[in-house]
Motif scaffolding. Structure first.
Motif, PDB file in Angstrom:
ATOM      1  N   PHE A  18       0.833  -1.209   0.000  1.00 34.31           N
ATOM      2  CA  PHE A  18       0.000   0.000   0.000  1.00 34.31           C
ATOM      3  C   PHE A  18       0.859   1.247   0.000  1.00 34.31           C
ATOM      4  N   ALA A  19       2.013   1.201   0.682  1.00 29.63           N
ATOM      5  CA  ALA A  19       2.915   2.360   0.718  1.00 29.63           C
ATOM      6  C   ALA A  19       3.713   2.486  -0.577  1.00 29.63           C
ATOM      7  N   ALA A  20       4.157   1.361  -1.101  1.00 28.04           N
ATOM      8  CA  ALA A  20       4.976   1.382  -2.317  1.00 28.04           C
ATOM      9  C   ALA A  20       4.189   1.790  -3.554  1.00 28.04           C
ATOM     10  N   HIS A  21       2.880   1.531  -3.542  1.00 25.39           N
ATOM     11  CA  HIS A  21       2.081   1.760  -4.751  1.00 25.39           C
ATOM     12  C   HIS A  21       0.946   2.766  -4.553  1.00 25.39           C
ATOM     13  N   GLY A  22       0.990   3.494  -3.451  1.00 32.57           N
ATOM     14  CA  GLY A  22       0.013   4.561  -3.228  1.00 32.57           C
ATOM     15  C   GLY A  22      -1.427   4.090  -3.104  1.00 32.57           C
ATOM     16  N   PHE A  23      -1.628   2.900  -2.579  1.00 37.87           N
ATOM     17  CA  PHE A  23      -2.987   2.371  -2.421  1.00 37.87           C
ATOM     18  C   PHE A  23      -3.681   3.084  -1.268  1.00 37.87           C
ATOM     19  N   THR A  24      -4.855   3.610  -1.514  1.00 36.45           N
ATOM     20  CA  THR A  24      -5.564   4.386  -0.485  1.00 36.45           C
ATOM     21  C   THR A  24      -6.838   3.709   0.009  1.00 36.45           C
ATOM     22  N   GLY A  25      -7.087   2.473  -0.389  1.00 30.47           N
ATOM     23  CA  GLY A  25      -8.329   1.798  -0.002  1.00 30.47           C
ATOM     24  C   GLY A  25      -8.190   0.858   1.172  1.00 30.47           C
ATOM     25  N   LEU A  26      -7.247   1.123   2.079  1.00 33.21           N
ATOM     26  CA  LEU A  26      -7.049   0.233   3.227  1.00 33.21           C
ATOM     27  C   LEU A  26      -8.292   0.172   4.101  1.00 33.21           C
ATOM     28  N   LEU A  27      -8.601  -1.023   4.577  1.00 30.00           N
ATOM     29  CA  LEU A  27      -9.725  -1.226   5.489  1.00 30.00           C
ATOM     30  C   LEU A  27      -9.281  -1.283   6.943  1.00 30.00           C
ATOM     31  N   ILE A  28      -7.983  -1.311   7.161  1.00 31.20           N
ATOM     32  CA  ILE A  28      -7.416  -1.345   8.507  1.00 31.20           C
ATOM     33  C   ILE A  28      -6.419  -0.196   8.628  1.00 31.20           C
ATOM     34  N   PRO A  29      -6.077   0.187   9.850  1.00 30.87           N
ATOM     35  CA  PRO A  29      -5.028   1.209   9.988  1.00 30.87           C
ATOM     36  C   PRO A  29      -3.737   0.707   9.337  1.00 30.87           C
TER      37      PRO A  29
END
Length: 181
Positions: A80-91
């Motif tokens: 998520f950090a390496a690819h700019g993913f913003t849809g995390l469901l958890i912290p």
């Protein structure tokens, strides 16, 4: 390939129902609580006590090897950090990605549980359940975009080895019952 799998899950598999299932699954692996409960149940049974101790040893060893040796050694940034993913469901989890400690601890515990001798009430169901829960926890980490599939695979393989080694070590260290006892 790792990124293609993660993106496929997000684009084609993700659903509100699976979101709920995967959140529950990943939380089962938090602090290895599910495995510590199983270990406590095994420890409460004199005939299975050494396997309960082996489950605890496996979880602690897997967590230590992952957190203090492998993660710092490889330093892989989470997807998520390496690819700019913003849809995390958890912290956003802290720490490095490789290997997955949730997977490593889960498969270490499941491997130790699978070493229980055949026979006895519920042993086969316990073994199958342990493997199913370990798999579900591992898949949840991919689904939630906090680990690459290779993080999970490495965690599973290393965890199985640690689990089997823990059973062996506890067996070597556990006092043998005197004959006729």
């Amino acid at each position: 390939m790792d990124l293609a799998i993660l993106d496929f899950i997000q684009e084609r598999v993700r659903s509100p129902l699976l979101d709920s299932v995967m959140l529950l699954a990943t939380h089962l692996g938090d602090l290895a609580l599910v495995w510590l409960v199983v270990a406590a149940v095994l420890i409460a049974q004199p005939a299975r006590r050494r396997y309960g101790v082996a489950v605890i040893a496996a979880v602690v060893a897997a967590a230590a090897v992952g957190m203090f040796v492998l993660k710092p050694l490889f330093g892989r940034v989470r997807p998520f950090a390496a690819h700019g993913f913003t849809g995390l469901l958890i912290p956003p989890p802290s720490g490095d990605s490789f290997p997955s400690n949730h997977s490593m601890a889960s498969f270490a515990a499941a491997a130790a549980i699978c070493c229980l001798p055949k026979g006895g009430r519920g042993v086969s169901a316990l073994k199958a359940g342990a493997v199913a829960v370990a798999l579900l926890i591992a898949v949840s980490r991919i689904y939630l975009y906090v680990h690459y599939p290779t993080d999970i695979l490495a965690g599973a393989v290393i965890g199985i080895g640690i689990g089997m080694l823990s059973v062996w070590a506890v067996g070597k260290l556990w006092p043998k019952a005197p004959p006729g006892a």
